[in-house]
Write an enzyme that holds these catalytic residues in place. Sequence first.
Site, PDB file in Angstrom:
ATOM      1  N   GLU A   1       3.261   4.068   8.031  1.00 62.32           N
ATOM      2  CA  GLU A   1       1.809   3.967   7.888  1.00 62.32           C
ATOM      3  C   GLU A   1       1.100   5.085   8.648  1.00 62.32           C
ATOM      4  O   GLU A   1       0.087   5.616   8.193  1.00 62.32           O
ATOM      5  CB  GLU A   1       1.322   2.603   8.379  1.00 62.32           C
ATOM      6  CG  GLU A   1       1.904   1.414   7.618  1.00 62.32           C
ATOM      7  CD  GLU A   1       1.819   1.595   6.118  1.00 62.32           C
ATOM      8  OE1 GLU A   1       0.700   1.707   5.599  1.00 62.32           O
ATOM      9  OE2 GLU A   1       2.885   1.631   5.466  1.00 62.32           O
TER      10      GLU A   1
ATOM     11  N   HIS B   1      21.354  -7.038  16.088  1.00 63.43           N
ATOM     12  CA  HIS B   1      20.415  -7.920  15.386  1.00 63.43           C
ATOM     13  C   HIS B   1      20.698  -9.411  15.588  1.00 63.43           C
ATOM     14  O   HIS B   1      20.287 -10.239  14.774  1.00 63.43           O
ATOM     15  CB  HIS B   1      20.373  -7.598  13.886  1.00 63.43           C
ATOM     16  CG  HIS B   1      19.637  -6.336  13.563  1.00 63.43           C
ATOM     17  ND1 HIS B   1      19.310  -5.981  12.266  1.00 63.43           N
ATOM     18  CD2 HIS B   1      19.155  -5.344  14.353  1.00 63.43           C
ATOM     19  CE1 HIS B   1      18.680  -4.815  12.275  1.00 63.43           C
ATOM     20  NE2 HIS B   1      18.573  -4.413  13.529  1.00 63.43           N
TER      21      HIS B   1
ATOM     22  N   GLU C   1       9.173  -1.836  12.689  1.00 64.96           N
ATOM     23  CA  GLU C   1      10.256  -1.013  12.108  1.00 64.96           C
ATOM     24  C   GLU C   1      11.321  -1.869  11.468  1.00 64.96           C
ATOM     25  O   GLU C   1      11.875  -1.515  10.422  1.00 64.96           O
ATOM     26  CB  GLU C   1      10.875  -0.129  13.189  1.00 64.96           C
ATOM     27  CG  GLU C   1      11.906   0.864  12.683  1.00 64.96           C
ATOM     28  CD  GLU C   1      13.355   0.348  12.717  1.00 64.96           C
ATOM     29  OE1 GLU C   1      14.268   1.103  12.330  1.00 64.96           O
ATOM     30  OE2 GLU C   1      13.563  -0.817  13.142  1.00 64.96           O
ATOM     31  N   GLU C   2      11.633  -3.003  12.098  1.00 67.33           N
ATOM     32  CA  GLU C   2      12.712  -3.836  11.584  1.00 67.33           C
ATOM     33  C   GLU C   2      12.398  -4.388  10.189  1.00 67.33           C
ATOM     34  O   GLU C   2      13.302  -4.769   9.454  1.00 67.33           O
ATOM     35  CB  GLU C   2      13.013  -4.988  12.548  1.00 67.33           C
ATOM     36  CG  GLU C   2      13.557  -4.558  13.909  1.00 67.33           C
ATOM     37  CD  GLU C   2      14.940  -3.927  13.845  1.00 67.33           C
ATOM     38  OE1 GLU C   2      15.459  -3.729  12.735  1.00 67.33           O
ATOM     39  OE2 GLU C   2      15.495  -3.624  14.923  1.00 67.33           O
TER      40      GLU C   2
ATOM     41  N   ASP D   1      18.750  -2.583  20.546  1.00 68.65           N
ATOM     42  CA  ASP D   1      17.911  -2.183  19.414  1.00 68.65           C
ATOM     43  C   ASP D   1      16.607  -2.958  19.451  1.00 68.65           C
ATOM     44  O   ASP D   1      16.561  -4.140  19.106  1.00 68.65           O
ATOM     45  CB  ASP D   1      18.647  -2.468  18.102  1.00 68.65           C
ATOM     46  CG  ASP D   1      17.870  -2.023  16.882  1.00 68.65           C
ATOM     47  OD1 ASP D   1      16.856  -1.313  17.040  1.00 68.65           O
ATOM     48  OD2 ASP D   1      18.278  -2.387  15.765  1.00 68.65           O
TER      49      ASP D   1
ATOM     50  N   THR E   1       0.830  -1.215   0.000  1.00 63.81           N
ATOM     51  CA  THR E   1       0.000   0.000   0.000  1.00 63.81           C
ATOM     52  C   THR E   1       0.862   1.262   0.000  1.00 63.81           C
ATOM     53  O   THR E   1       0.710   2.112   0.884  1.00 63.81           O
ATOM     54  CB  THR E   1      -0.930   0.009   1.224  1.00 63.81           C
ATOM     55  OG1 THR E   1      -0.118  -0.004   2.421  1.00 63.81           O
ATOM     56  CG2 THR E   1      -1.856  -1.187   1.227  1.00 63.81           C
TER      57      THR E   1
ATOM     58  N   GLU F   1       1.381   8.270   6.748  1.00 62.20           N
ATOM     59  CA  GLU F   1       0.470   8.216   5.601  1.00 62.20           C
ATOM     60  C   GLU F   1      -0.969   8.486   6.039  1.00 62.20           C
ATOM     61  O   GLU F   1      -1.692   9.258   5.398  1.00 62.20           O
ATOM     62  CB  GLU F   1       0.554   6.836   4.932  1.00 62.20           C
ATOM     63  CG  GLU F   1       1.849   6.579   4.189  1.00 62.20           C
ATOM     64  CD  GLU F   1       1.979   5.144   3.734  1.00 62.20           C
ATOM     65  OE1 GLU F   1       2.768   4.898   2.809  1.00 62.20           O
ATOM     66  OE2 GLU F   1       1.300   4.261   4.301  1.00 62.20           O
TER      67      GLU F   1
ATOM     68  N   ASP G   1      16.062   5.785  18.883  1.00 54.55           N
ATOM     69  CA  ASP G   1      15.906   4.365  18.559  1.00 54.55           C
ATOM     70  C   ASP G   1      16.860   3.586  19.449  1.00 54.55           C
ATOM     71  O   ASP G   1      16.513   3.204  20.564  1.00 54.55           O
ATOM     72  CB  ASP G   1      16.184   4.175  17.071  1.00 54.55           C
ATOM     73  CG  ASP G   1      16.020   2.741  16.587  1.00 54.55           C
ATOM     74  OD1 ASP G   1      16.041   1.827  17.411  1.00 54.55           O
ATOM     75  OD2 ASP G   1      15.900   2.532  15.369  1.00 54.55           O
TER      76      ASP G   1
END
Length: 818
Positions: free
Chosen positions: A429, A549, A420-421, A382, A263, A432, A449
């Site tokens: 979104e 990560h 977010e990842e 994170d 979208t 938007e 963050d």
Amino acid sequence: MKSWIVGVVAGAAALMAGILLGHFAILKSGSEEAKEDRPAQDVDEEMIRSFMEQVDKERIRENLRALSKKPHMATTQGDIDLVQLLLQRWKDPESGLDQAWNVTYNVLLSFPRKDKPNRVTVVGPNGTELFKSRIKEVNYTQDQLDPEVVQPFAAFAPKGTVMGKLVYGNHGTMEDFRWLAEVHGLDLNGTVVIVKYGGTGRVDKAINAARYGAVGLIVYTDPADMNDGKVSDKNETYPHSWYLPPSGVERGSYKQNFGDQLTPYYPAKDYAFRQNESDIKGLSPIPAQPIGFEDARQLICSLGGPEAPITWQGGLGCTYRLGPGFDNLTSFTNSEVRVSVFNERVVRPSDNVIGIIRGSLEPDRYVIYGNHRDSWVHGAIDPSSGTAVMLEITRVLGKMVKEGTWRPRRSMVFGSWGAEEFGLIGSTEWTEEFYKTLSERAVAYVNVDIAVFANATLRASGSPAVQDVVFSAAKQVPAAGHQDQTVYSNWLKHSSRDSPLHGTIPYMGTLGAGSDYASFFHYLGISAMDIAYTYNKSQTSARIYPAYHTAYDTFDYASRFIDPGFTSHQAVARTAGNVVIRLADASLLPFKAQDYSEALVELFQQAREHLETKLRQQDISLDHLNRAVNRFSNAAKGFDLRLSENRELLKWWVPSTPPTSEPPTPPTFELRGQTQGGGKSVPLKAGLSTALMYGRDLGGSKVHSPPEHGKHYRLGMRDDLIEECPLKQRMMNDQLMSLERSFLDPLAFPDKLYYRHVVYASRSSPVRTFPGLADAVEEAEASVDPSLWGTVRRQLALLTYALESGASVLEPPLDGGL
């Protein structure tokens, strides 16, 4: 004098009408009104000091412990549990916010299959599997044993099984592949390429590999890039230090564009039109899989072929060779590498959590503070370090509001973004969905963050407009571990630059697209910043904290090796909170236009130095752009001068009605204008004086407390300035808000989703100048198509137009043509 008073009252009435309109433009749920006992008229330094004193590092520690207790990848149960934790904290009756709720979007995500793990395998000539990569990292603590630890995978990489001869491709940049194929003459068709993290984005490695014919990609973290050469988990890496263990694997999203991919430009709500998955651009076109460096050693150290260039060598303890294929003297001779990926793309509901503190005087102006909530595994650093900080900031501010001791001038909006990842989905979104509202009302966006990469110094990036407010806050906060220094002075020692305007100052970076500020800044043109503590780059070559990560980014890791005393978390909370309060409470926004003009001049000088000769050869001139830069600089200088004059007015105390009972007699003010015969005492209602009066007592000293009833005050400034002051503040603030927006052009980058900022959009060219211009010149130079120089002319025109627009925003109304 009579006309003067009429003018004052008329101006006050207009202001109050505007405030009421703004106030009721924001609907309040139910009949309960938030307390507004002590509305902020301007920045209160005592309040800021009180805020910073109340920021508790032990509470931040416990926040982090709770947030990182379980893995919480987006939309998993751990993530859902944290949504409830955020709502509980922000609805707390003693320290919560005015209101909190969650917003759900149905977004495209990518997950590995638990029953069919992704794998990298060496397959012998007879089909025998000679080597298999790990599907789980080694456990050193109970954290790695949690059943919700997701296996290493490359999100959005397509499912499939491919096999080919192995080739080493350094970092996988376009230059690396160009060298392999065009300089070295290696045929990459049908090969599997192994590359190091770093140098370019994850998905760019896969896109570049596919462009040169590779069918699969393997990515690993090289210890030379992350571990300062440390490779042994016996005594060198975690759990003995902060360095990455040999089995550690960096997970990540392999997509170019942020937001939900089905979208684009519209929120992923139930009513949304969703494009076909086959129409999505910017995803990895080939199967890809990350592995640890212990597995990478087995592959790279067995390669045959010529030696890789010296700059391509790494820290695996062998000579890196290019391939294709393995050396005949190894057990992998004549073998190929198989990459098996079983990822599935699914649409799932993902939540943002929103909390607000309603502004007292300008509720229709929003200062937004955010961080994402989801992680790949436990995510202690994170993103939970940032969320732990945000929860402490909101606790202290919420307590002040609940106690009735403070309420911001403007509204504060706090966002805990989901997914977010997977590519900045939740924040995108939300921007938007509220595109029109935020475009009109958002003052600034503050992003925290990863709050603490390490504990050496502050690191900040942002729009040039926000530089001054970050510096102001940093000068008031004690540096972590250095109570004799401020965050500012410590930052200055670690990273500085020479400024034509200010001399030597700390270095502030620019904003890319690495976190949730991206859609606010690049898409909406909201002045934004990103704040964190980081490491001393002179003491490590790590490109980021080593457990990034991986399954080792845990509370144990953070509390033992990143910030043992949580003093850096506390320093970030104090700094970021200080910034938010200043943005919310300052009568005149704490932005400086001349800091932007300094940045534009530097970008233009880079264009002149590196591009002008090439442009002249095509009969393209930078003269119009030069004039636009000069016009902007003059407009910025004039605007900052007017802003400074108006700030001087704010040094005069703003009387307000005490929060207790209504005084029996309204205070009176001696209104002394530029007329013969002195002033006249006129009783004014306290509410009207709140909006209008800026005064000193008759003795000339500043008044910092509510006035004594019946005492006379005079206004020591020109009558016309008094009459215009409140409305002029709003006008100048609107100009400052519009400044960043003036650099947006929706037609500038048709091939880049969401990028509209012509000054700071993404750039592939190595020339550090305006991105559209630099990239257009690079593309035209590399092609034999002369029409591409038309694109250069177009980018130059768009850029010149944007800078002219920025100048007109800063010029007084009706000057400069309008």
